[in-house]
Motif scaffolding. Structure first.
Motif, mmCIF file in Angstrom:
data_model
loop_
_atom_site.group_PDB
_atom_site.id
_atom_site.type_symbol
_atom_site.label_atom_id
_atom_site.label_comp_id
_atom_site.label_asym_id
_atom_site.label_seq_id
_atom_site.Cartn_x
_atom_site.Cartn_y
_atom_site.Cartn_z
ATOM 1 N N ALA A 1 0.856 -1.013 0.142
ATOM 2 C CA ALA A 1 -0.085 0.221 -0.070
ATOM 3 C C ALA A 1 1.154 1.305 -0.022
ATOM 4 C CB ALA A 1 -0.926 -0.026 1.119
ATOM 5 N N GLU B 1 -1.220 5.241 -7.396
ATOM 6 C CA GLU B 1 -0.622 4.814 -7.011
ATOM 7 C C GLU B 1 -1.047 4.826 -5.372
ATOM 8 O OE1 GLU B 1 3.499 3.686 -9.118
ATOM 9 O OE2 GLU B 1 3.255 4.308 -7.167
ATOM 10 N N THR C 1 -2.785 4.273 -2.287
ATOM 11 C CA THR C 1 -4.318 3.690 -1.789
ATOM 12 C C THR C 1 -4.873 4.262 -0.768
ATOM 13 O OG1 THR C 1 -1.768 1.521 -1.905
ATOM 14 C CG2 THR C 1 -4.550 1.871 -0.553
ATOM 15 N N ALA D 1 -8.409 6.503 -4.390
ATOM 16 C CA ALA D 1 -7.843 5.921 -2.606
ATOM 17 C C ALA D 1 -9.156 6.520 -1.884
ATOM 18 C CB ALA D 1 -6.540 7.686 -2.438
ATOM 19 N N ALA E 1 -6.275 1.156 4.486
ATOM 20 C CA ALA E 1 -5.502 0.784 2.559
ATOM 21 C C ALA E 1 -6.063 -1.082 2.715
ATOM 22 C CB ALA E 1 -4.044 1.608 3.146
#
Length: 281
Positions: free
Chosen positions: A45, A110, A112, A141, A265
């Motif tokens: 994560a 990217e 999380t 996210a 996450a």
């Protein structure tokens, strides 16, 4: 000059090529370089903490905790304020800066989970406004904030009656207590230090924090909450030691925020040194 002109030719120098990031493996392309596979380790994560610009505590305490959570990356970015005064007016004027700060770090795809790392800004603005700001920058996210994390941590511990220590001026301190009361918790005792700036709060010693926690504690309280991200109350083993002295769970802002960010996450690692919350929930 003739000697220089007739010098032996320079040797050819081999320079290893640079390779663009590949999802799994890249291979050298130079004919002279031997084949060496390049493997990439993907994080479980990527967490993004949006801080207020006066925050020095998460910079230090965050990495110390996260080193216990393998292959999870914590990234941090500060948002812009016009003043360092901790007040509702300061937070309202900086509300739209949350999304701008969250958008700075790349690649956003990217991330999380993303969260606002300030308790008082969290309960002044409210979770929905904060969520809107964070998701506008990181739409893929999941979101949290430090005020919501405080409530979630208490719910996970299964407690309803709490003693509260805060560093804030009276107006902000009352808002913290009101947030907890509005979420169904009973604040049976509350003491606040009446500090106006984080540059004061982040210098309060751990010994002082312990004394205030012991002082506000009472038999009616099932847990003690230490509010504010600027309180240095999440160093390794400090919460464990405080829980042993109090005989009950302790929730701090930084501890509960990092716990919430991880759980949001999907990271469920349990670790020692950071209280009952991290050890059992």
């Amino acid at each position: 000059a003739n000697k220089r002109d007739s010098a032996v030719p320079a040797r050819a120098v081999h320079i290893a090529p640079r390779f663009a990031m590949q999802p799994k493996m890249a291979q050298p392309t130079s004919e002279t370089a031997p084949f060496r596979p390049i493997a990439f380790t993907q994080p479980r994560a990527v967490l993004l903490a949006v801080q207020i610009p006066t925050d020095t505590v998460l910079d230090y305490e965050g990495p110390l905790l996260m080193v216990n959570i393998p292959r999870v990356w914590l990234r941090m970015q500060k948002c812009e304020f016009e003043t360092e005064a901790i007040s509702a007016e300061t937070y309202e004027r900086a509300a739209n800066n949350i999304s701008r700060a969250a958008a700075v770090l790349l690649p956003q795809r990217e991330v999380t989970a993303v969260g606002l790392a300030c308790t008082s800004m969290g309960f002044v603005l409210g979770p929905e406004r904060i969520k809107t700001q964070l998701q506008s920058a990181c739409p893929g996210a999941k979101t949290t904030d430090m005020a919501s994390a405080q409530k979630a941590a208490l719910a996970a511990l299964g407690v309803t009656r709490i003693a509260l220590v805060t560093p804030y001026i009276a107006d902000i301190a009352q808002k913290n207590a009101a947030m907890l009361s509005g979420a169904g918790f009973t604040v049976v005792a509350h003491e606040t230090m009446n500090l106006t700036h984080d540059s004061m709060t982040d210098k309060v010693s751990k010994e002082t924090i312990k004394e205030w926690a012991l002082g506000v504690n009472c038999d009616e309280a099932e847990a003690v909450v230490i509010g504010c991200s600027a309180m240095r109350a999440c160093e390794p083993h400090f919460i464990d030691e405080l829980e042993a002295a109090l005989g009950k769970p302790v929730v701090t802002s930084t501890q509960s925020f990092l716990w919430s960010l991880l759980r949001t996450a999907g990271i469920d690692d349990q670790i020692a040194g950071y209280g009952t919350l991290f050890a059992k929930h």
